[in-house]
Design a protein around this motif. Structure first.
Motif, PDB file in Angstrom:
ATOM      1  N   HIS A 284      -2.285  -1.755   6.836  1.00 26.38           N
ATOM      2  CA  HIS A 284      -2.524  -2.566   5.644  1.00 26.38           C
ATOM      3  C   HIS A 284      -3.840  -2.166   4.978  1.00 26.38           C
ATOM      4  O   HIS A 284      -3.928  -2.102   3.744  1.00 26.38           O
ATOM      5  CB  HIS A 284      -2.560  -4.053   6.010  1.00 26.38           C
ATOM      6  CG  HIS A 284      -1.235  -4.599   6.466  1.00 26.38           C
ATOM      7  ND1 HIS A 284      -0.154  -4.699   5.627  1.00 26.38           N
ATOM      8  CD2 HIS A 284      -0.827  -5.054   7.682  1.00 26.38           C
ATOM      9  CE1 HIS A 284       0.873  -5.200   6.299  1.00 26.38           C
ATOM     10  NE2 HIS A 284       0.489  -5.422   7.545  1.00 26.38           N
TER      11      HIS A 284
ATOM     12  N   ALA B 167      -4.402  -0.649   1.247  1.00 31.22           N
ATOM     13  CA  ALA B 167      -5.317  -1.320   0.322  1.00 31.22           C
ATOM     14  C   ALA B 167      -6.391  -0.357  -0.161  1.00 31.22           C
ATOM     15  O   ALA B 167      -6.772  -0.359  -1.342  1.00 31.22           O
ATOM     16  CB  ALA B 167      -5.951  -2.532   1.014  1.00 31.22           C
TER      17      ALA B 167
ATOM     18  N   ARG C 299      -5.026   2.157  -2.689  1.00 25.99           N
ATOM     19  CA  ARG C 299      -4.858   1.475  -3.979  1.00 25.99           C
ATOM     20  C   ARG C 299      -6.196   1.308  -4.682  1.00 25.99           C
ATOM     21  O   ARG C 299      -6.302   1.505  -5.899  1.00 25.99           O
ATOM     22  CB  ARG C 299      -4.203   0.113  -3.746  1.00 25.99           C
ATOM     23  CG  ARG C 299      -4.054  -0.738  -4.999  1.00 25.99           C
ATOM     24  CD  ARG C 299      -3.361  -2.043  -4.668  1.00 25.99           C
ATOM     25  NE  ARG C 299      -3.427  -2.984  -5.766  1.00 25.99           N
ATOM     26  CZ  ARG C 299      -2.963  -4.226  -5.720  1.00 25.99           C
ATOM     27  NH1 ARG C 299      -2.390  -4.659  -4.610  1.00 25.99           N
ATOM     28  NH2 ARG C 299      -3.060  -5.027  -6.763  1.00 25.99           N
TER      29      ARG C 299
ATOM     30  N   THR D 218     -10.907  -2.972  -2.385  1.00 26.56           N
ATOM     31  CA  THR D 218     -10.116  -2.834  -1.164  1.00 26.56           C
ATOM     32  C   THR D 218      -9.877  -4.197  -0.534  1.00 26.56           C
ATOM     33  O   THR D 218      -8.759  -4.516  -0.102  1.00 26.56           O
ATOM     34  CB  THR D 218     -10.823  -1.913  -0.164  1.00 26.56           C
ATOM     35  OG1 THR D 218     -10.996  -0.619  -0.757  1.00 26.56           O
ATOM     36  CG2 THR D 218     -10.015  -1.758   1.117  1.00 26.56           C
ATOM     37  N   ARG D 219     -10.906  -5.004  -0.473  1.00 25.12           N
ATOM     38  CA  ARG D 219     -10.765  -6.348   0.091  1.00 25.12           C
ATOM     39  C   ARG D 219      -9.776  -7.183  -0.725  1.00 25.12           C
ATOM     40  O   ARG D 219      -8.955  -7.911  -0.175  1.00 25.12           O
ATOM     41  CB  ARG D 219     -12.129  -7.040   0.141  1.00 25.12           C
ATOM     42  CG  ARG D 219     -13.073  -6.465   1.185  1.00 25.12           C
ATOM     43  CD  ARG D 219     -14.465  -7.077   1.068  1.00 25.12           C
ATOM     44  NE  ARG D 219     -15.349  -6.536   2.066  1.00 25.12           N
ATOM     45  CZ  ARG D 219     -15.908  -7.251   3.051  1.00 25.12           C
ATOM     46  NH1 ARG D 219     -15.616  -8.531   3.149  1.00 25.12           N
ATOM     47  NH2 ARG D 219     -16.702  -6.688   3.916  1.00 25.12           N
TER      48      ARG D 219
ATOM     49  N   ALA E  72      -7.312  -6.033  -2.606  1.00 24.29           N
ATOM     50  CA  ALA E  72      -5.956  -5.524  -2.392  1.00 24.29           C
ATOM     51  C   ALA E  72      -5.431  -5.940  -1.025  1.00 24.29           C
ATOM     52  O   ALA E  72      -4.250  -6.250  -0.856  1.00 24.29           O
ATOM     53  CB  ALA E  72      -5.952  -3.999  -2.514  1.00 24.29           C
ATOM     54  N   LEU E  73      -6.320  -5.971  -0.030  1.00 19.25           N
ATOM     55  CA  LEU E  73      -5.917  -6.392   1.306  1.00 19.25           C
ATOM     56  C   LEU E  73      -5.524  -7.865   1.317  1.00 19.25           C
ATOM     57  O   LEU E  73      -4.537  -8.256   1.953  1.00 19.25           O
ATOM     58  CB  LEU E  73      -7.053  -6.132   2.299  1.00 19.25           C
ATOM     59  CG  LEU E  73      -6.776  -6.469   3.765  1.00 19.25           C
ATOM     60  CD1 LEU E  73      -5.609  -5.634   4.300  1.00 19.25           C
ATOM     61  CD2 LEU E  73      -8.022  -6.234   4.609  1.00 19.25           C
TER      62      LEU E  73
ATOM     63  N   GLU F  92      -4.329  -9.573  -1.155  1.00 20.06           N
ATOM     64  CA  GLU F  92      -3.026  -9.701  -1.799  1.00 20.06           C
ATOM     65  C   GLU F  92      -1.911  -9.214  -0.890  1.00 20.06           C
ATOM     66  O   GLU F  92      -0.836  -9.817  -0.817  1.00 20.06           O
ATOM     67  CB  GLU F  92      -3.024  -8.908  -3.112  1.00 20.06           C
ATOM     68  CG  GLU F  92      -3.969  -9.461  -4.165  1.00 20.06           C
ATOM     69  CD  GLU F  92      -4.044  -8.561  -5.384  1.00 20.06           C
ATOM     70  OE1 GLU F  92      -3.364  -7.505  -5.393  1.00 20.06           O
ATOM     71  OE2 GLU F  92      -4.787  -8.907  -6.328  1.00 20.06           O
ATOM     72  N   ARG F  93      -2.181  -8.132  -0.178  1.00 19.43           N
ATOM     73  CA  ARG F  93      -1.154  -7.551   0.687  1.00 19.43           C
ATOM     74  C   ARG F  93      -0.803  -8.478   1.849  1.00 19.43           C
ATOM     75  O   ARG F  93       0.356  -8.582   2.264  1.00 19.43           O
ATOM     76  CB  ARG F  93      -1.633  -6.198   1.214  1.00 19.43           C
ATOM     77  CG  ARG F  93      -0.584  -5.402   1.963  1.00 19.43           C
ATOM     78  CD  ARG F  93      -1.128  -4.041   2.363  1.00 19.43           C
ATOM     79  NE  ARG F  93      -0.105  -3.258   3.032  1.00 19.43           N
ATOM     80  CZ  ARG F  93       0.792  -2.507   2.421  1.00 19.43           C
ATOM     81  NH1 ARG F  93       0.803  -2.451   1.103  1.00 19.43           N
ATOM     82  NH2 ARG F  93       1.688  -1.830   3.101  1.00 19.43           N
TER      83      ARG F  93
ATOM     84  N   GLU G 292      -8.867 -14.387  -0.700  1.00 15.77           N
ATOM     85  CA  GLU G 292      -9.927 -13.403  -0.495  1.00 15.77           C
ATOM     86  C   GLU G 292     -11.099 -13.959   0.306  1.00 15.77           C
ATOM     87  O   GLU G 292     -11.626 -13.268   1.184  1.00 15.77           O
ATOM     88  CB  GLU G 292     -10.408 -12.864  -1.847  1.00 15.77           C
ATOM     89  CG  GLU G 292     -11.365 -11.694  -1.709  1.00 15.77           C
ATOM     90  CD  GLU G 292     -11.668 -11.038  -3.049  1.00 15.77           C
ATOM     91  OE1 GLU G 292     -12.669 -10.303  -3.121  1.00 15.77           O
ATOM     92  OE2 GLU G 292     -10.909 -11.265  -4.015  1.00 15.77           O
TER      93      GLU G 292
END
Length: 298
Positions: A201, A205, A208, A260-261, A263-264, A266-267, A272
């Motif tokens: 993951h 992230a 992305r 990155t955080r 996107a992580l 969201e993933r 957040e």
């Protein structure tokens, strides 16, 4: 090309103009530096430019320098002479450029796109950009000021060209993420991760987040963390003071970590703040460099 003499030095001063010529004439080291530049250019033999043309080109470059004396002392004179000869169309110089510069770009270009055909196309376009005469402007090679190696100067142009060509193919910017992540990044570009099974993951992230950066920021990261250029050498290439460049790199790293955080989060469908809280709690022992994050690349 004959040895340096007083006439050659005067040619340089005339082309440099005021106030650069006055500063050069007053500097005890200037004549020796010019002699060294002439000697290095002459070593190109059949690929060397004509003597007066080289002197005038050198003077023109020094006229644009903030500190012409320092620029002369740090000058990559052989590379400047080679670039001038290539711009003048000397076949021996162009053959040397091919051998010493263009062929060495195949490895970094392959990191941007693995296809040999793509690399060939980039190099062919680069040759045209650098070597083909332009009616509306002088050769691009005449813009090389000799502050850093010619290889690095051309490499920046090649990378930008490759990124534009790959974008034209409709491909996303995932390769830069892989390139950056495949190399150690001591002292920076660090992110924590929650546990081993979250690595995939985090990888996704991170890719992305890197893809969301603009080309210039990705190129700065690549040169610093992959090519391992010092801030001084990068500053010479981008005409930036190393303190300015350091602040910019820090800002890009901060932006990369933030994205990155995000996107992580969201993933994993987590808020957040919750992701940040967990990462802060384990930050001390489980930080990984970018290479560590992606060492298990799929």
């Amino acid at each position: 090309m004959h040895g340096a003499n007083a006439e050659f030095f005067e040619w340089v001063l005339q082309a440099a103009g005021e106030p650069s010529s006055a500063r050069l004439r007053a500097a005890p080291s200037a004549r020796e530096a010019v002699n060294r530049a002439v000697s290095l250019a002459a070593a190109l033999q059949g690929a060397a430019p004509e003597s007066k043309a080289f002197a005038q080109h050198l003077g023109a470059l020094l006229s644009r320098a903030v500190d012409p004396v320092l620029a002369l002392e740090r000058l990559h004179a052989r590379d400047v002479a080679l670039a001038l000869s290539c711009a003048q169309g000397l076949p021996a110089a162009r053959a040397l450029l091919e051998q010493e510069v263009l062929l060495k770009l195949r490895v970094p270009l392959a990191r941007i796109h693995p296809s040999p055909v793509f690399t060939d196309e980039v190099l062919q376009a680069l040759r045209a950009n650098l070597l083909m005469p332009r009616a509306e402007a002088p050769s691009r090679l005449l813009g090389y000021a000799g502050a850093g190696p010619l290889l690095h100067w051309v490499s920046i142009s090649a990378t930008r060209l490759a990124l534009r060509m790959r974008k034209a193919l409709g491909e996303e910017s995932h390769v830069e993420a892989e390139v950056l992540a495949a190399h150690p990044a001591p002292g920076g570009l660090e992110l924590g991760f929650v546990r081993e099974e979250a690595r995939g993951h985090v990888r996704a992230a991170f890719v992305r987040a890197v893809a969301s950066l603009d080309d210039e920021d990705r190129e700065l990261l690549r040169l610093h963390f992959v090519e391992r250029l010092s801030l001084e050498r990068m500053g010479a290439l981008f005409d930036l003071h190393k303190s300015t460049l350091s602040r910019r790199l820090t800002a890009v790293q901060s932006l990369l970590e933030k994205r990155t955080r995000r996107a992580l989060a969201e993933r994993l469908s987590l808020p957040e703040p919750e992701v940040d809280s967990v990462m802060r709690a384990i930050h001390g022992r489980l930080d990984l460099s970018l290479s560590g994050l992606l060492e298990g690349r799929e």
